[in-house]
Scaffold this motif. Sequence first.
Motif, PDB file in Angstrom:
ATOM      1  N   GLU A  55      35.480  42.506  33.414  1.00 63.00           N
ATOM      2  CA  GLU A  55      35.820  43.332  34.575  1.00 63.00           C
ATOM      3  C   GLU A  55      35.608  42.549  35.872  1.00 63.00           C
ATOM      4  O   GLU A  55      36.441  42.579  36.778  1.00 63.00           O
ATOM      5  N   LYS A  56      34.504  41.832  35.933  1.00 61.44           N
ATOM      6  CA  LYS A  56      34.199  41.015  37.112  1.00 61.44           C
ATOM      7  C   LYS A  56      35.247  39.921  37.285  1.00 61.44           C
ATOM      8  O   LYS A  56      35.717  39.665  38.404  1.00 61.44           O
ATOM      9  N   ASP A  57      35.641  39.297  36.183  1.00 56.49           N
ATOM     10  CA  ASP A  57      36.665  38.253  36.230  1.00 56.49           C
ATOM     11  C   ASP A  57      38.016  38.825  36.679  1.00 56.49           C
ATOM     12  O   ASP A  57      38.740  38.185  37.440  1.00 56.49           O
ATOM     13  N   GLN A  58      38.343  40.025  36.194  1.00 53.05           N
ATOM     14  CA  GLN A  58      39.602  40.650  36.590  1.00 53.05           C
ATOM     15  C   GLN A  58      39.616  40.939  38.086  1.00 53.05           C
ATOM     16  O   GLN A  58      40.614  40.705  38.760  1.00 53.05           O
ATOM     17  N   LEU A  59      38.500  41.457  38.612  1.00 50.75           N
ATOM     18  CA  LEU A  59      38.419  41.724  40.046  1.00 50.75           C
ATOM     19  C   LEU A  59      38.545  40.434  40.849  1.00 50.75           C
ATOM     20  O   LEU A  59      39.240  40.383  41.869  1.00 50.75           O
ATOM     21  N   LEU A  60      37.899  39.390  40.368  1.00 53.07           N
ATOM     22  CA  LEU A  60      37.983  38.095  41.043  1.00 53.07           C
ATOM     23  C   LEU A  60      39.415  37.560  41.004  1.00 53.07           C
ATOM     24  O   LEU A  60      39.925  37.047  42.016  1.00 53.07           O
ATOM     25  N   ASN A  61      40.069  37.692  39.870  1.00 54.00           N
ATOM     26  CA  ASN A  61      41.457  37.247  39.748  1.00 54.00           C
ATOM     27  C   ASN A  61      42.382  38.044  40.656  1.00 54.00           C
ATOM     28  O   ASN A  61      43.298  37.484  41.262  1.00 54.00           O
ATOM     29  N   GLN A  62      42.155  39.356  40.748  1.00 55.29           N
ATOM     30  CA  GLN A  62      42.965  40.185  41.638  1.00 55.29           C
ATOM     31  C   GLN A  62      42.774  39.762  43.090  1.00 55.29           C
ATOM     32  O   GLN A  62      43.732  39.697  43.862  1.00 55.29           O
ATOM     33  N   GLU A  63      41.533  39.467  43.459  1.00 52.14           N
ATOM     34  CA  GLU A  63      41.248  39.032  44.832  1.00 52.14           C
ATOM     35  C   GLU A  63      41.928  37.689  45.116  1.00 52.14           C
ATOM     36  O   GLU A  63      42.523  37.498  46.175  1.00 52.14           O
ATOM     37  N   LYS A  64      41.859  36.780  44.153  1.00 57.92           N
ATOM     38  CA  LYS A  64      42.519  35.482  44.319  1.00 57.92           C
ATOM     39  C   LYS A  64      44.030  35.665  44.417  1.00 57.92           C
ATOM     40  O   LYS A  64      44.693  34.995  45.216  1.00 57.92           O
ATOM     41  N   GLN A  65      44.566  36.583  43.615  1.00 55.08           N
ATOM     42  CA  GLN A  65      46.008  36.836  43.636  1.00 55.08           C
ATOM     43  C   GLN A  65      46.428  37.404  44.983  1.00 55.08           C
ATOM     44  O   GLN A  65      47.449  37.008  45.544  1.00 55.08           O
TER      45      GLN A  65
END
Length: 177
Positions: A55-65
């Motif tokens: 979940e943390k990785d997904q949020l980080l990926n969304q922020e990077k995107q």
Amino acid sequence: MAKNALQAQLLKAGLVDSKKAKKLNKQSQHAKRTGDTKSIEAKKALAAAQAKQREKDQLLNQEKQRALEEKTLTANIIQMIKQHQITDTQGEVTYQFVDDTKIKKIHITQKLYDQVVAGHVVIARLEDSYALLPRPLADRINEKQEGFVVVANDTSDSELAEDDPYAAYVIPDDLMW
């Protein structure tokens, strides 16, 4: 009948009898078949930690995107401004405007000056300088991302209130200062 060397040694030493060894054997086999409670708890904790990390990785990926999309949009807008800016702007008339808290001035032709005052031409920020753009393009840019258009004089007088006592007095907006 000991299954492993440790049980055999314990039986020889007389610390454990054969009944107790069989009971321990059955318990260990039962635990292996059904799953040890400690290992189940450990697996659950590991799964929860992995889910939290995912979940943390997904949020980080969304922020990077989002940051990448923002950067791409900014680059596209800068490219649009460079392609569609009015190039023949050098003139003897000075147009002064406010950018953030500073007064800036550009030298433009009289025709462009009249168009900027009328609202048909807009001043936009282009990296370290300014560019003159047609009004429709500036409106499209402002819809996509704000912050590029510095001066956009309003073309309509729809902002005047109907009960404004000073509506009859026209205030010129093209004063030279």
